[in-house]
Each structure stands twice: as C-alpha cells, then as structure tokens.
Design an enzyme around this catalytic site. Structure first.
Site, PDB file in Angstrom:
ATOM      1  N   PHE A   1       1.646  -1.981  25.953  1.00 33.65           N
ATOM      2  CA  PHE A   1       2.085  -2.332  24.591  1.00 33.65           C
ATOM      3  C   PHE A   1       1.899  -1.172  23.611  1.00 33.65           C
ATOM      4  O   PHE A   1       2.156  -1.298  22.424  1.00 33.65           O
ATOM      5  CB  PHE A   1       1.282  -3.525  24.035  1.00 33.65           C
ATOM      6  CG  PHE A   1       1.233  -4.730  24.923  1.00 33.65           C
ATOM      7  CD1 PHE A   1       2.153  -4.923  25.951  1.00 33.65           C
ATOM      8  CD2 PHE A   1       0.262  -5.703  24.722  1.00 33.65           C
ATOM      9  CE1 PHE A   1       2.090  -6.050  26.766  1.00 33.65           C
ATOM     10  CE2 PHE A   1       0.202  -6.827  25.533  1.00 33.65           C
ATOM     11  CZ  PHE A   1       1.106  -7.000  26.561  1.00 33.65           C
TER      12      PHE A   1
ATOM     13  N   HIS B   1       2.905  -5.290  32.175  1.00 30.83           N
ATOM     14  CA  HIS B   1       1.448  -5.433  32.049  1.00 30.83           C
ATOM     15  C   HIS B   1       0.705  -4.694  33.164  1.00 30.83           C
ATOM     16  O   HIS B   1      -0.446  -4.998  33.426  1.00 30.83           O
ATOM     17  CB  HIS B   1       1.029  -6.906  32.102  1.00 30.83           C
ATOM     18  CG  HIS B   1       1.622  -7.765  31.056  1.00 30.83           C
ATOM     19  ND1 HIS B   1       2.908  -8.234  31.107  1.00 30.83           N
ATOM     20  CD2 HIS B   1       1.094  -8.246  29.905  1.00 30.83           C
ATOM     21  CE1 HIS B   1       3.158  -8.974  30.046  1.00 30.83           C
ATOM     22  NE2 HIS B   1       2.074  -8.999  29.292  1.00 30.83           N
TER      23      HIS B   1
ATOM     24  N   GLU C   1      -7.041  -8.075  19.489  1.00 33.26           N
ATOM     25  CA  GLU C   1      -6.533  -9.434  19.648  1.00 33.26           C
ATOM     26  C   GLU C   1      -7.539 -10.279  20.430  1.00 33.26           C
ATOM     27  O   GLU C   1      -7.902  -9.918  21.544  1.00 33.26           O
ATOM     28  CB  GLU C   1      -5.177  -9.396  20.355  1.00 33.26           C
ATOM     29  CG  GLU C   1      -4.101  -8.785  19.452  1.00 33.26           C
ATOM     30  CD  GLU C   1      -2.908  -8.215  20.221  1.00 33.26           C
ATOM     31  OE1 GLU C   1      -2.785  -8.504  21.418  1.00 33.26           O
ATOM     32  OE2 GLU C   1      -2.131  -7.453  19.615  1.00 33.26           O
TER      33      GLU C   1
ATOM     34  N   GLU D   1       0.138  -4.589  16.884  1.00 36.94           N
ATOM     35  CA  GLU D   1      -0.565  -3.396  17.340  1.00 36.94           C
ATOM     36  C   GLU D   1      -0.421  -2.229  16.383  1.00 36.94           C
ATOM     37  O   GLU D   1      -1.380  -1.492  16.128  1.00 36.94           O
ATOM     38  CB  GLU D   1      -0.082  -2.979  18.734  1.00 36.94           C
ATOM     39  CG  GLU D   1      -0.560  -3.864  19.867  1.00 36.94           C
ATOM     40  CD  GLU D   1       0.258  -5.146  20.030  1.00 36.94           C
ATOM     41  OE1 GLU D   1       1.260  -5.305  19.315  1.00 36.94           O
ATOM     42  OE2 GLU D   1      -0.115  -5.971  20.882  1.00 36.94           O
TER      43      GLU D   1
ATOM     44  N   PHE E   1      -3.134  -4.326  26.677  1.00 38.31           N
ATOM     45  CA  PHE E   1      -2.515  -3.627  27.804  1.00 38.31           C
ATOM     46  C   PHE E   1      -1.874  -2.336  27.303  1.00 38.31           C
ATOM     47  O   PHE E   1      -1.182  -2.338  26.283  1.00 38.31           O
ATOM     48  CB  PHE E   1      -1.431  -4.491  28.467  1.00 38.31           C
ATOM     49  CG  PHE E   1      -1.973  -5.741  29.104  1.00 38.31           C
ATOM     50  CD1 PHE E   1      -2.490  -5.717  30.394  1.00 38.31           C
ATOM     51  CD2 PHE E   1      -1.990  -6.942  28.408  1.00 38.31           C
ATOM     52  CE1 PHE E   1      -3.005  -6.866  30.978  1.00 38.31           C
ATOM     53  CE2 PHE E   1      -2.494  -8.099  28.988  1.00 38.31           C
ATOM     54  CZ  PHE E   1      -3.013  -8.062  30.279  1.00 38.31           C
TER      55      PHE E   1
END
Lengths: 371, 339
Positions: free
Chosen positions: B95, B138, B29, B69, B92
């Site tokens: 995720f 996070h 991303e 993802e 992160f």
C-alpha cells in the site's frame, strides 16, 4: 576390557552439542600423561585443546581431521600397550554401536542464575559441591564464560562459582568503577550465598579485585590465584583498554581481541560476535568507561598492591603467559620470594583459556595442597 | 537465554524505547485497535497484533489513524521534523504507493535539502512477503524500491534477535527508516536478551562460515539458505551465509571479503528479479570481485510476475531451500564454474 580409556569430544559451555576435530597434535602410538594435549577441536564458539584423560598410549585416532563429532563422541582410544589390538577394535565397535549422540549434549549441567547483591542483580554459574569453595573472577570486559575450560575441572570435589561483575555479562550494568566497589560485590555475593570463606581465582582486573578483598577481609579469603593479574605494577596496555571501549565493528573488535591471545587464530568470528553483542547492550559502554577511568586512569593502573600483598599472610599463586600483550609478564616476578610464579611459555593474556590444562593443574595442586 | 518470537521482539523494542524516550509515539491503522470500545481498546494492536499491549502502557502515545496512508505517513514526517520520534505502521508495503511523495520527496529529502539542518527520525514499520495466501496486493517484497532512494535507510531482520536490535537502532536513528517485517517470520522463536541493545546498520551477519560458496540472503530467505547449506554440507560443499540485515546502508565490504575467499556467489532475494537486491549485489560483486570469481554469480528470486493467489503457484513463487541448493551446486560444480 579394562585399561581402555575413551578420548571423547569435550563439552565447552552450555550450548555446545558437537565439535569439529581440527587436527591431531600427536601420532598414534604416542605415550601420554594425563593432561597432555592430544588434539585441537573447535565448537561454534571457541577453539580449544583436547587433553588426555588418563595415562597410556594413544592406540587409535578414530576421528578424522575436519570431522564433526557430537559431544561425548569418540575421538580416539587410549590404552596400555599390553592391551591386544582385538580388544581395542571391539571397544570401538561397541562404543560406536551403543553411543547415542545428543545424550551427552543434552545432559545440560548447571545453568547461570542470578542473585541480588546490594540492589544489583549479579549473574553467576555454580559447578560442583564440597566443603571448600572457589570463586572465579573475570577481567575487564569479560564474563563468566572466560572460565569455560576451567570451572568444571576445578569443581571436582569443591563448589566453584564464576560470577559476572557489574557492567559485565548478565549482571546489572550500573557500576561506579573502583576496585573497592567490585571487592564489595564479591563479599556481598559471598554473604548472599552463605559462603564464609573462599579461594579467589582472579584473572586480570579480577585478580586485582581478589587481592583487594584479601587485603580488606583476610578472614574470608582462603587463598589467591592471580592469573595475568592487575594490581602488581602500574603498567597496562592502554591501547587495548581504549581499543576495546572504542571498537564498535567486527574488524576493529577482532584486531583488539587478538591482543588477548598469543595465537590470533583463537579469535573466531563467533567470539567477536559474542563480545560485540555484549558491548551493544544499553549501559555497557558507560560501565566500561567508568571502570577504565576508575581502575586504569590515564592508561596506568591506579592501584598497585604489591607491597601490601607481600606483607599479608594469604597464600598466593601467580600465573602468567610470557606472551601477554596486556599486562607485562614481568609483573609475575613482583611477588617473588613471597609467592610462586608460573610463567607459561608461548601463551598470551587469556592464559587460562590458551593453556587450560596446565593452568587447571597448577590451580588444583595449589588449592588442593592448602585444603 | 530467554526465547521469544519475532513479533514479541518487535513489541518489546517498541515498549522499551517508549519507556526510555517520551518522544517515541506509535500510530497506524488499528494500532490502538477499536478505540472507543471500552475494555477492548487494545484488542488488536495492529492487523497482526505487533503493538498489542502498548496502548495501556503508554496512554496517549499509541494512536489509531484513518485508512489514509498518505495522511498519516505525512504526519509522521512532520512529527519527526518537529521533535517526536514516530513509529508509523503501514500495514502492507504493497500500500506504500499512495504515499510515495511523503516518503520519497519529503522525508527522504529533508536533511539534504535543508542543508543538514533538519532531522527526520521516523520509522515506518511494514509487512512484506508471500506465504499467507493474501494474493498479489498483500504479498510483494518491495524493499528494492526503498533501497534505491538516497536518504532512506532500509532494515530487513531475519531473526528475533536482529528484529529487536534493528528496531531500537531504527528508532534512535535520526534518518527515516523503512522497517520490513516478513509476516511469515512473526511466529519464529529465538534467543533475545531482555535488556535493550542495538544492532548497527550496515553490518552484515555471518550466519554460517564456509569456503566453497557465498550465499547472500535477506529476511526470510536466511533460514532457507541455512537449510540448503545443511544439505550441501552433507555432500562436502561448505556454504558461507551472509545476511546484510540492512540493504541501505549495505555492508559491501563483508560481501567482498567473503567472495574473495569462496570465489562464488549466490544471492537469494524474495523480491522480483529486475532491479532487485539480487541484481544489485550480483552487479557489485561482478564489478569489484571479478578477479576472484570462479563462476558467474547466480540469483535465486521470485519470477517476474505478481505473487499468485493459488496456493500451489504461491509456493512455487517463493525461493525455497531446494532452489538455493541447486544454484549453489551449479556455481560450485556446474558448467558455469571455472576450476
């Protein structure tokens, strides 16, 4: 307070800011000559001996065994027996009150530089200035740090260079792997830096390189100091060469490096790490294999230069350790009648590190005598 | 030697491997960053800027992905099986849950289930750790979960030198590697050679030598352990600090070698305590070095709670040098210590 001499923590290499006093080697009251080994000390990277800077009696052992002392800090006091105790005390008091740790450590000294030689980048370190020049040439798998205990001492009144051969240290890693090639690098290095003629001090493979250059270009070589040198006989410890190339992990590397020293304790974890860091650079593995194949094919030395050196006119000094496990100490006698050979007792292949003081004096006397 | 940051070290590793090997591709991303906006194509280089500059140096090999993802981690696994060496950035680690099937059931299993005939040379770069006020979703340190799965390798660098060498090793490795980057370390500087080099997996780094207590620390915790050791040295307690560098494979031998000498163990781990690296290493040492132990091993970890958003609580959540020093003192001098 004349006649009082400080015994200070030495500085071995750029990054050293402090060292630990491992142990005293002499008692208080011992009479010392310059260069006598007084104590053992250890930096992050290496163990070494502290030598008496002047003649006199060791009047005081100020630092305790195990104590960490900044570079330049006070380890002990040397003075004539006639100097009264009170003067020694006030010397110590004044020194400790005014000494600023870090100053000596930050007095950085020269840093390695690079020069282009035949399209390759060659890293080198220069110490000192003077009319005469000496160049220090390391062995297989080594680098300019192999002269940590020698270069600065020898640079008193002359320019002393230490370089990294291609495939080593901070130099370009591409190498073909012959003595002629490496000798060409040394003469190219001299051209690039405007050095017409130099004393060549070579260790192990570097000795054979120095000898090769002296035979090919005698006008450029003022003298040869061959330390545990290759090129003086066919034998070499093949196990070491193979082991050094193959070792990828700490344990294997440690046992290989211990072959280099008579005292295996000199191989610290940091030394092993530094060698592994070098070996893990891209291109090093290939360079070492080429050098071993070209210079030590099949576990024998490809170039024995003894008879040609005997016929040559270059002044030669041979230095060896009698506990050398890489190149046989018997090779020291191969030039007998032609060149003096100093075989130091109880020392291994890295004799210039293990007996730095003695080796420095031998080199100084020899080169100094010629100058 | 030249000093660069942890972030620059990773960027340089990626650039040098892309230069050396045309099959290396980078995606994630915002890895290209705002593609389609002329002149600002590489304005981002990932959310923290780690891949900044690569987009223009390697046209067509740095790709932006949708915020999906499971799709792009699956794409990485497929690409790895069919000849590329992808480095996918999953912003992160928090995720990662949405692509467990792609990682646990696919990437980690290909070599095993295809009888050794499939290789999966992929790297997943991901950030972990608390300290930037980014709250519970996070800030986790989830490396124990990946360490648990056979077929995955897990690297957690603590210094710029290790970051570059471990990344190059990860890219050249033929198995899937999860590469953990502590976001607080990105700005840390250290000596890094300009040349390419590798740091092998499964070899712990002896960060400091000492005879009184072994401290095993991971990632950001290594520098905290060093601070603790410095303080303890003033009181005559000499710590040996080991940084495993990879938790899978784990250099058990070096840990045992150290504990055999010191007889005492403190493990510092930023993750939650249950089924963690700390509990794993403590258990291994208890099983294998029981005779040598002079005190029960101690774990210094985050508590069994999510990372808090409150700055005060977050600071208290992460192990710090004081807690490490206290634990080391306890195993050396405290009630738990045997003479």
């Amino acid at each position: 307070m004349s006649g009082i001499v400080k015994l200070g923590m030495p500085k071995w290499g750029l990054s050293m800011t402090e060292g630990q006093l491992v142990r005293w080697l002499v008692e208080e009251g011992a009479e010392l000559k310059p260069g006598d080994e007084v104590a053992e000390a250890e930096s992050e990277k290496i163990n070494g001996t502290v030598e008496a800077p002047a003649a006199g009696v060791l009047r005081r052992r100020v630092a305790r065994e195990g104590e960490v002392i900044p570079v330049g800090g006070l380890l002990g006091v040397i003075a004539d027996p006639a100097v009264p105790e009170g003067e020694i005390d006030s010397f110590i008091e004044e020194f400790q009150a005014t000494f600023v740790p870090g100053e000596a450590g930050e007095e950085a000294g020269p840093e390695p530089q690079t020069v282009e030689v035949g399209g390759r980048s060659i890293r080198y370190l220069k110490h000192g200035e003077g009319e005469e020049t000496a160049i220090l040439l390391h062995g297989f798998g080594g680098d300019l740090n192999n002269w940590l205990f020698n270069q600065e001492v020898l640079a008193d009144g002359r320019a002393v260079y230490a370089l990294d051969f291609p495939g080593h240290g901070g130099s370009t890693k591409e190498v073909e792997g012959t003595l002629d090639e490496l000798a060409g690098v040394v003469s190219g290095f001299m051209d690039a830096l405007g050095i017409e003629r130099a004393h060549l001090v070579g260790h192990s493979m570097g000795g054979a390189v120095a000898a090769t250059l002296a035979l090919a270009r005698p006008e450029r070589v003022a003298s040869l100091v061959l330390i545990a040198s290759a090129g003086l006989g066919p034998e070499i410890n093949e196990e070491y060469i193979r082991g050094f190339i193959a070792a990828g992990r700490r344990k294997e590397m440690k046992s290989v490096l211990q072959l280099l020293f008579a005292d295996p304790d000199l191989v610290t974890r940091q030394l092993v790490n530094d060698v592994l860091k070098y070996k893990r650079l891209d291109g090093v593995d290939e360079a070492l294999k080429k050098l071993a194949g070209g210079i030590f094919p099949g576990g024998r030395q490809a170039n024995v230069l003894t008879s040609r050196l005997t016929e040559s006119e270059v002044p030669i000094l041979v230095i060896w350790g009698d506990k050398d496990a890489i190149l046989p100490p018997e090779h020291a006698a191969e030039l007998s009648g032609r060149a003096p050979a100093e075989v130091l007792e109880g020392r291994g292949h890295m004799v210039q590190m293990e007996a730095a003081g003695e080796v420095n004096r031998l080199i100084e006397d020899f080169i100094g005598g010629l100058e | 030697m030249r000093r660069i940051t942890f972030m620059q070290a990773i960027n340089e590793a990626l650039a040098q491997e892309m230069e050396r090997d045309p099959t290396v591709v980078v995606f994630g991303e915002d890895n290209a960053g705002g593609a389609g906006a002329p002149g600002e194509d590489d304005a981002w280089g990932g959310v923290m800027g780690v891949t900044k500059g690569l987009y223009h140096s390697f046209p067509g090999r740095v790709l932006d992905t949708p915020i999906s993802e499971s799709a792009f981690i699956g794409a990485a696994a497929g690409a790895a099986c069919s000849g590329l060496r992808p480095v996918a950035e999953l912003m992160f680690v928090d995720f990662m849950g949405v692509c467990f099937d792609q990682i646990f059931n696919q990437a980690a299993k290909f070599r095993y289930m295809f009888g050794g005939k499939a290789r999966t040379p992929m790297v997943i770069r991901t950030m972990y750790g608390a300290g930037i006020r980014a709250a519970g979703q996070h800030s986790q340190s989830l490396y124990p979960i990946f360490t648990h799965i056979p077929g995955l390798k897990v690297a957690i660098p603590s210094s710029p030198y290790d970051a570059k060498g471990l990344m190059i090793q990860a890219i050249r490795d033929d198995d899937p590697v999860i590469f953990f980057e502590n976001k607080v370390l990105y700005a840390v500087e250290g000596e890094v050679p300009e040349e390419s080099y590798t740091v092998p997996f499964g070899e712990a780094n002896f960060v400091r030598e000492g005879d009184d207590v072994t401290i095993v620390a991971i990632g950001r915790m290594v520098s905290f352990a060093e601070q603790a050791a410095e303080e303890l040295a003033g009181d005559g307690i000499e710590c040996e600090i080991l940084d495993p560098r990879t938790t899978s494979p784990l250099d058990e031998e070096s840990i045992y070698e150290s504990v055999e000498n010191t007889g005492r163990l403190v493990v510092v781990d930023e993750s939650n305590p249950r089924c963690s690296l700390a509990s794993d290493i403590a258990a291994l040492v208890a099983q294998n070095c029981f005779e040598d132990l002079k005190a029960a091993p101690k774990m210094v970890t985050a508590p069994h709670t999510p990372p808090p958003f409150s700055p005060t609580l977050e600071d208290a959540y992460v192990p710090d040098p004081e807690r490490i020093a206290a634990a080391a003192r306890e195993v050396v001098e405290g009630a738990g210590a045997r003479a």
